[in-house]
Design an enzyme around this catalytic site. Structure first.
Site, PDB file in Angstrom:
ATOM      1  N   ALA A   1       0.849  -1.192   0.000  1.00 44.89           N
ATOM      2  CA  ALA A   1       0.000   0.000   0.000  1.00 44.89           C
ATOM      3  C   ALA A   1       0.882   1.239   0.000  1.00 44.89           C
ATOM      4  CB  ALA A   1      -0.938  -0.004   1.193  1.00 44.89           C
TER       5      ALA A   1
ATOM      6  N   PHE B   1      -7.359  12.813  -1.856  1.00 47.12           N
ATOM      7  CA  PHE B   1      -7.489  11.506  -2.499  1.00 47.12           C
ATOM      8  C   PHE B   1      -8.817  11.460  -3.227  1.00 47.12           C
ATOM      9  CE2 PHE B   1      -5.463   7.191  -2.089  1.00 47.12           C
ATOM     10  CZ  PHE B   1      -4.163   7.623  -2.015  1.00 47.12           C
TER      11      PHE B   1
ATOM     12  N   GLN C   1     -12.658  -3.918  -7.774  1.00 40.66           N
ATOM     13  CA  GLN C   1     -12.155  -2.573  -8.095  1.00 40.66           C
ATOM     14  C   GLN C   1     -10.986  -2.607  -9.069  1.00 40.66           C
ATOM     15  OE1 GLN C   1     -10.218   0.247  -5.024  1.00 40.66           O
ATOM     16  NE2 GLN C   1     -12.052   1.294  -5.701  1.00 40.66           N
TER      17      GLN C   1
ATOM     18  N   HIS D   1      -8.069  -0.264 -10.352  1.00 44.98           N
ATOM     19  CA  HIS D   1      -7.364   0.987 -10.050  1.00 44.98           C
ATOM     20  C   HIS D   1      -6.987   1.622 -11.380  1.00 44.98           C
ATOM     21  CE1 HIS D   1      -4.450   3.881  -8.647  1.00 44.98           C
ATOM     22  NE2 HIS D   1      -4.753   3.601  -7.394  1.00 44.98           N
TER      23      HIS D   1
ATOM     24  N   LEU E   1       1.526  -0.879  -9.106  1.00 47.02           N
ATOM     25  CA  LEU E   1       0.679   0.293  -8.876  1.00 47.02           C
ATOM     26  C   LEU E   1       1.439   1.612  -8.956  1.00 47.02           C
ATOM     27  CD1 LEU E   1      -2.135   1.330  -7.882  1.00 47.02           C
ATOM     28  CD2 LEU E   1      -1.095   1.419  -5.637  1.00 47.02           C
TER      29      LEU E   1
ATOM     30  N   GLU F   1      -2.618   6.476  -6.251  1.00 49.19           N
ATOM     31  CA  GLU F   1      -3.477   7.633  -6.449  1.00 49.19           C
ATOM     32  C   GLU F   1      -2.846   8.898  -5.864  1.00 49.19           C
ATOM     33  OE1 GLU F   1      -7.576   6.575  -6.107  1.00 49.19           O
ATOM     34  OE2 GLU F   1      -7.952   8.318  -4.860  1.00 49.19           O
TER      35      GLU F   1
ATOM     36  N   ARG G   1     -12.488   5.839  -8.307  1.00 48.45           N
ATOM     37  CA  ARG G   1     -11.717   4.952  -9.184  1.00 48.45           C
ATOM     38  C   ARG G   1     -12.531   4.309 -10.288  1.00 48.45           C
ATOM     39  NH1 ARG G   1      -7.957   2.324  -4.432  1.00 48.45           N
ATOM     40  NH2 ARG G   1      -6.656   4.179  -4.290  1.00 48.45           N
TER      41      ARG G   1
ATOM     42  N   HIS H   1      -7.485  -4.317  -8.434  1.00 41.37           N
ATOM     43  CA  HIS H   1      -6.770  -3.724  -7.310  1.00 41.37           C
ATOM     44  C   HIS H   1      -7.340  -4.134  -5.957  1.00 41.37           C
ATOM     45  CE1 HIS H   1      -4.369  -0.645  -5.383  1.00 41.37           C
ATOM     46  NE2 HIS H   1      -5.426  -0.093  -4.829  1.00 41.37           N
TER      47      HIS H   1
ATOM     48  N   ARG I   1     -14.805   1.207  -3.414  1.00 38.53           N
ATOM     49  CA  ARG I   1     -14.031   1.708  -2.278  1.00 38.53           C
ATOM     50  C   ARG I   1     -13.341   3.010  -2.652  1.00 38.53           C
ATOM     51  NH1 ARG I   1      -8.363   1.212  -0.418  1.00 38.53           N
ATOM     52  NH2 ARG I   1      -7.892   0.242  -2.408  1.00 38.53           N
TER      53      ARG I   1
ATOM     54  N   SER J   1      -7.622   4.871   0.179  1.00 41.32           N
ATOM     55  CA  SER J   1      -7.154   5.163   1.542  1.00 41.32           C
ATOM     56  C   SER J   1      -8.165   4.785   2.621  1.00 41.32           C
ATOM     57  CB  SER J   1      -6.672   6.615   1.724  1.00 41.32           C
ATOM     58  OG  SER J   1      -7.741   7.528   1.793  1.00 41.32           O
ATOM     59  N   ASN J   2      -9.354   4.328   2.241  1.00 41.38           N
ATOM     60  CA  ASN J   2     -10.301   3.846   3.245  1.00 41.38           C
ATOM     61  C   ASN J   2     -10.014   2.410   3.672  1.00 41.38           C
ATOM     62  OD1 ASN J   2     -11.971   5.950   3.935  1.00 41.38           O
ATOM     63  ND2 ASN J   2     -13.627   5.395   2.533  1.00 41.38           N
TER      64      ASN J   2
HETATM   65  C1  LIG Z   1      -0.514  -1.937  -4.696  1.00 46.55           C
HETATM   66  C2  LIG Z   1      -1.593  -1.600  -3.715  1.00 46.55           C
HETATM   67  C3  LIG Z   1      -1.587  -0.391  -3.058  1.00 46.55           C
HETATM   68  C4  LIG Z   1      -2.580  -0.073  -2.125  1.00 46.55           C
HETATM   69  N1  LIG Z   1      -2.560   1.142  -1.503  1.00 46.55           N
HETATM   70  C5  LIG Z   1      -3.512   1.431  -0.599  1.00 46.55           C
HETATM   71  C6  LIG Z   1      -3.504   2.682   0.080  1.00 46.55           C
HETATM   72  O1  LIG Z   1      -2.651   3.520  -0.135  1.00 46.55           O
HETATM   73  N2  LIG Z   1      -4.477   2.929   0.978  1.00 46.55           N
HETATM   74  C7  LIG Z   1      -5.448   2.015   1.262  1.00 46.55           C
HETATM   75  O2  LIG Z   1      -6.281   2.283   2.106  1.00 46.55           O
HETATM   76  N3  LIG Z   1      -5.460   0.820   0.650  1.00 46.55           N
HETATM   77  C8  LIG Z   1      -4.516   0.505  -0.276  1.00 46.55           C
HETATM   78  N4  LIG Z   1      -4.565  -0.700  -0.908  1.00 46.55           N
HETATM   79  C9  LIG Z   1      -5.446  -1.743  -0.401  1.00 46.55           C
HETATM   80  C10 LIG Z   1      -4.840  -2.330   0.869  1.00 46.55           C
HETATM   81  O3  LIG Z   1      -3.454  -2.393   0.735  1.00 46.55           O
HETATM   82  C11 LIG Z   1      -5.348  -3.719   1.179  1.00 46.55           C
HETATM   83  O4  LIG Z   1      -6.727  -3.738   1.114  1.00 46.55           O
HETATM   84  C12 LIG Z   1      -4.919  -4.146   2.575  1.00 46.55           C
HETATM   85  O5  LIG Z   1      -3.532  -4.035   2.725  1.00 46.55           O
HETATM   86  C13 LIG Z   1      -5.362  -5.560   2.889  1.00 46.55           C
HETATM   87  O6  LIG Z   1      -4.832  -5.929   4.139  1.00 46.55           O
HETATM   88  P1  LIG Z   1      -5.289  -7.223   4.894  1.00 46.55           P
HETATM   89  O7  LIG Z   1      -4.710  -7.145   6.238  1.00 46.55           O
HETATM   90  O8  LIG Z   1      -6.751  -7.392   4.790  1.00 46.55           O
HETATM   91  O9  LIG Z   1      -4.661  -8.436   4.068  1.00 46.55           O
HETATM   92  P2  LIG Z   1      -3.231  -8.659   3.356  1.00 46.55           P
HETATM   93  O10 LIG Z   1      -2.242  -7.652   3.701  1.00 46.55           O
HETATM   94  O11 LIG Z   1      -3.530  -8.922   1.939  1.00 46.55           O
HETATM   95  O12 LIG Z   1      -2.742  -9.992   4.034  1.00 46.55           O
HETATM   96  C14 LIG Z   1      -3.345 -11.236   3.811  1.00 46.55           C
HETATM   97  C15 LIG Z   1      -2.705 -12.234   4.740  1.00 46.55           C
HETATM   98  O13 LIG Z   1      -3.394 -13.473   4.681  1.00 46.55           O
HETATM   99  C16 LIG Z   1      -2.471 -14.525   4.564  1.00 46.55           C
HETATM  100  N5  LIG Z   1      -3.134 -15.627   3.882  1.00 46.55           N
HETATM  101  C17 LIG Z   1      -3.917 -15.587   2.778  1.00 46.55           C
HETATM  102  N6  LIG Z   1      -4.330 -16.831   2.458  1.00 46.55           N
HETATM  103  C18 LIG Z   1      -3.810 -17.670   3.379  1.00 46.55           C
HETATM  104  C19 LIG Z   1      -3.861 -19.070   3.587  1.00 46.55           C
HETATM  105  N7  LIG Z   1      -4.517 -19.895   2.759  1.00 46.55           N
HETATM  106  N8  LIG Z   1      -3.208 -19.585   4.657  1.00 46.55           N
HETATM  107  C20 LIG Z   1      -2.507 -18.792   5.487  1.00 46.55           C
HETATM  108  N9  LIG Z   1      -2.422 -17.457   5.328  1.00 46.55           N
HETATM  109  C21 LIG Z   1      -3.057 -16.912   4.298  1.00 46.55           C
HETATM  110  C22 LIG Z   1      -1.319 -13.919   3.802  1.00 46.55           C
HETATM  111  O14 LIG Z   1      -0.133 -14.645   4.018  1.00 46.55           O
HETATM  112  C23 LIG Z   1      -1.251 -12.536   4.429  1.00 46.55           C
HETATM  113  O15 LIG Z   1      -0.546 -12.598   5.635  1.00 46.55           O
HETATM  114  C24 LIG Z   1      -3.596  -1.011  -1.862  1.00 46.55           C
HETATM  115  C25 LIG Z   1      -3.612  -2.218  -2.537  1.00 46.55           C
HETATM  116  C26 LIG Z   1      -2.654  -2.505  -3.493  1.00 46.55           C
HETATM  117  C27 LIG Z   1      -2.756  -3.778  -4.264  1.00 46.55           C
END
Ligand SMILES: Cc1cc2nc3c(=O)[nH]c(=O)nc-3n(C[C@H](O)[C@H](O)[C@H](O)COP(=O)(O)OP(=O)(O)OC[C@H]3O[C@@H](n4cnc5c(N)ncnc54)[C@H](O)[C@@H]3O)c2cc1C
Lengths: 237, 581
Positions: free
Chosen positions: B48, B119, B233, B235, B245, B248, B279, B349, B390, B393-394
């Protein structure tokens, strides 16, 4: 359309061998990781590589590429003039399989230096205030907060190679990062931990850690800053 | 087979999972385990870039909780549950300040206040950031924060293959230790699913390779429901050709989008907000420009694209506010953003849908009962605060807020609950799972189908039939393709026959879950005869609040995917405006 020869040092848990793959690439603007993934998908799914973000921020794909510890996703073919690429697992680690090594001992060392804000925990979890920080205070530690824990510095360190107990550049840079944070009050505690044989005094100033760091963290410099603070008996960093 | 027991199991170690762990560990002296298929700190959240939304200094920039809620609800095209949005905006500032106290290096004003940038879809600048590596800095700080607590155990590189739920209660999971290939039965009183989204269902995506989303499929197999999966979504600005990426933040800091003719085309699509429209709108605008011949064409890949113009921002803004963008564009596209256009096009995204929960993250069955002991948080959950689209940044706010809320609830629950039962039947379930994986999957005839070929077919089908512009006829054609992929999975060929770090097997297990998730997206999208947020139908181009202001639930009944609908929770935003920006 160059044909690359990729030589991989492999290991299956028992024996080790070199294996060669041929890969055609359309453009050199692809990373070594892209090439390895193509080998996995098209030629040899038994090849093991740790990877995830492919944008040099998750720290998974450290390996030794043509003799230098680097991130595979951050190493483009444009930077490797040769059509032969040699990849080996990172040095100084137990190999699990092929290019995958056990970096978990690094995390244990990190935990030893208490890599978090040391002050009243209740205040952290139960208050709703900002501790606050001026941009100039941020500057003091910011560069060292970029560490992605890929472990390349530990792989390049000649002291880690011979003394497995040495905390090493990754954890010691974190000791500086946290102690230099204006919100932290933990320097007296961390100073005791790093003022030891396992700590900063084992560093021989080879600076290979800083040379290989893919995020420009400069752990070698962090270690020197810690040494200076210890010698001056500084009350805080 | 090893049998392990913990009080609380956190599945997934992104920002949601780690935040849950820290809060649970502080709340109660219980035995907590974090389990992750990657090394804990390597989770996708590190990618992110742009920032985390929160109303921090309402007096300074004319902001208010209501305004943040309104922006979010309008951005969601009115599909968000408004009570959940209210909780989000109320808790987000607390979370930004918590992250400040544990050491996140937020970018600052000279007086020490935390900086906020504009944003897309946000009326005022309310996105806090740490340069353009916000996710990385939050992840790294949270992971190290969890090291403070001695009651957290880490299972790095353990792949969860199954959720064990019995009589409406969570019991445990089975997981493969990738380093040894050993299957473990992990029993717990409570669990939080924080496994992230499913971006890799599509080929061109900004998400990490690990964002495969199989756990959503496994959740359906365990009797749970997925909500609103048709809302995917795109992006607007991913680097061509890699899909990496370009945050934004680039447009937040003042970047323009231009077509081949050098025109800032957003003036024809969103005359007021221009590049900072939400987006879904910007993505469709870019794709329309490309389709109508006003895009550039990338030579090697043949991809159409438009230009992201940052040249006028100057070196200081590039280096101080968005250095990572400059670095990525230079490295992976070979352009210097200071003097050249960055080649970008929309890429998958974010997964708006996810596991059906209530406002507090408690996991619900298709009929709406709480599965005792089970929560979901972050992108894996659909609480739902993002509805049909979405706002940037939310999500980081959501991950942090519901990480905290679920961590605290689950810890309190686990303190009271009796020790997990080690009944023989769970051991039997685990043995069956071991045999499914190692005897059946691993020992296949040699003339089967490659995992990667089949995964490629899945991704192409999703791109072609369930993309940003949808139509009944193309979507209908996609369904038999998906069903054939489901069928072909039984003939998969796993070439790696070893136990140690068998990624070939892991990839197959991922694909297995992904196929079910794809079906939920496909059926949900086909059924929804309207356009709302990211779900855009050429054959139904208007939003239809009379018939479709409701959430889709997808779940299995006797192995068949079923859909049903639940109402959107409305509190005080009752005027459903047309979304114009
Ligand atoms: C490039 C990029 C940039 C972004 N920038 C922003 C931003 O600036 N602001 C914003 O608000 N959002 C942003 N987003 C969205 C945001 O980053 C994600 O929605 C958020 O980080 C998701 O976090 P999470 O904790 O839900 O899961 P993740 O960080 O995706 O973690 C998933 C976890 O689950 C584990 N897992 C999955 N399947 C299994 C399994 N079968 N067994 C064991 N473990 C498993 C993985 O190992 C990992 O630890 C961005 C997304 C992308 C792709």
């Amino acid at each position: 359309m160059p044909t690359l020869t990729v030589r991989v040092k492999r290991f299956d848990g028992k024996k080790s061998w070199w294996q060669e793959y041929k890969v055609d690439v359309k453009s050199r603007r692809v990373s070594v990781l892209d090439v390895l993934l193509r080998i996995k998908e098209e030629q040899d799914p038994t090849l093991a590589v740790r990877y995830s973000c492919r944008m040099a921020i998750c720290g998974s794909c450290g390996m030794v590429i043509n003799g230098v510890p680097r991130l595979a996703c951050q190493t483009l073919l444009t930077e490797i003039k040769d059509d032969v690429i040699t990849v080996e697992p990172m040095w100084n680690y137990r190999v699990i399989k092929d290019l995958v090594v056990d970096t978990e001992p690094n995390f244990d060392k990190l935990k030893k230096i208490k890599p978090y804000i040391l002050r009243d925990v209740k205040e952290i979890y139960e208050s709703d205030k900002e501790f606050g920080q001026k941009p100039e205070d941020l500057e003091k530690y910011y560069n060292f907060a970029y560490c992605i824990e890929c472990g390349l510095c530990m792989s390049a360190c000649p002291v880690v190679a011979t003394n497995p107990r040495f905390l090493g550049p990754m954890a010691l840079a974190a000791a500086y990062r946290w102690s230099a944070d204006s919100r932290d009050q933990g320097w007296p505690i961390r100073a005791k931990i790093v003022d030891s044989d396992e700590g900063v005094w084992s560093c021989h100033l080879a600076y290979t850690c800083s040379a290989v760091c893919p995020r420009g963290v400069d752990p070698g410099f962090a270690i020197q800053l810690v040494k200076v603070a210890l010698m001056r008996r500084a009350k805080r960093l | 087979m090893e049998i392990l027991k913990h009080d609380l199991l956190i599945i997934g170690s992104g920002i949601a999972g780690l935040r849950a762990a820290a809060q649970a560990a502080y709340t109660a002296k219980i035995d907590i385990a974090i389990i992750s298929k990657v090394q804990v700190m390597r989770s996708h959240s590190v990618s992110a870039e742009g920032g985390m939304s929160a109303v921090l200094y309402p007096d300074k920039n004319n902001d208010s909780l209501d305004l943040h809620a309104y922006d979010t609800i309008k951005g969601s095209d009115y599909l968000a549950d408004q009570d959940a949005v209210e909780l989000l905006v109320r808790m987000a500032p607390l979370e930004v300040r918590y992250l400040e106290r544990i050491g996140v290096p937020w970018s600052r004003h000279p007086d020490g206040r935390i900086y906020q940038r504009p944003f897309g879809g946000m009326s005022v600048p309310r996105t806090t950031f740490a340069a353009d590596k916000t996710g990385f800095f939050i992840m790294s700080t949270l992971w190290q924060e969890t090291l403070r607590f001695d009651n957290i155990k880490y299972y790095h590189e353990h792949f969860v293959t199954k959720l064990i739920i019995e009589n409406g209660e969570f019991r445990g999971v089975t997981a493969i230790d990738l380093k040894t290939g050993e299957l473990k039965l992990i029993l717990a009183k409570a669990a939080i699913i924080a496994t992230g989204g499913a971006g890799r269902l599509y080929r061109f995506t900004t998400t990490a390779h690990s964002t495969t989303g199989e756990m959503l499929g496994y959740a359906m197999r365990a009797g749970l429901a997925l909500k609103d999966m048709e809302f995917v979504q795109w992006h607007p600005t991913a680097l061509v050709p890699s899909g990496i990426l370009v945050s934004e933040a680039a447009r937040g800091e003042g970047g323009y989008l231009v077509n081949k003719e050098g025109e800032r085309f957003m003036k024809r699509y969103a005359p007021q907000k221009m590049e900072l429209a939400p987006r879904d709108i910007v993505s469709r605008a870019i794709l329309t420009e490309i389709a109508e011949g006003r895009g550039f064409v990338h030579e090697e890949s043949g991809m159409g694209y438009v230009g992201l113009d940052l040249r006028h921002l100057g070196e200081e803004v590039l280096n101080q506010k968005i250095p990572f963008i400059r670095e990525l564009a230079h490295k992976y596209a070979g352009v210097d953003a200071l003097s050249e256009l960055i080649p970008v096009r929309p890429a998958v995204h974010y997964t708006m849908g996810g596991i059906h929960t209530d406002t507090y993250g408690r996991v619900l069955t298709p009929s709406g009962e709480w599965v005792k002991g089970l929560w979901a948080a972050g992108e894996a959950a659909s609480v739902s605060v993002h509805g049909a689209n979405r706002l940037g940044s939310n999500s980081l706010s959501e991950c942090s807020v519901w990480g905290r809320l679920t961590g605290e609830q689950a810890a309190k629950y686990a303190m009271e609950a009796p020790a997990p039962s080690t009944d023989e039947k769970y051991i039997k379930i685990a043995q069956e799972e071991e045999s499914r994986i190692f005897d059946k999957l691993l020992h296949k005839e040699t003339n089967g189908i490659s995992v990667y070929e089949l995964k490629g077919r899945l991704q192409d089908t999703m791109e072609q039939h369930y993309g940003p512009f949808r139509h009944e006829s193309t979507m209908k054609e996609g369904i038999p393709k998906l069903l054939k992929i489901r069928e072909d999975f039984s003939r998969i060929r796993i070439e790696d026959g070893s136990r140690i770090y068998n990624q070939n097997l892991k990839d197959a297990l991922e694909l297995d879950g992904m196929i079910d998730v794809a079906l939920a997206v496909a059926y949900g999208a086909l059924a929804r005869q309207e356009s709302r947020g990211a779900h855009y139908r050429l054959d139904y181009p208007k939003r239809d609040d009379v018939n479709w202001l409701k959430h889709t639930l997808a779940y299995f009944v006797g192995g068949q995917l079923q859909l049903s609908y639940v109402p959107v929770r409305i509190t005080k935003w009752t005027k459903f405006e047309e979304r114009k920006y």
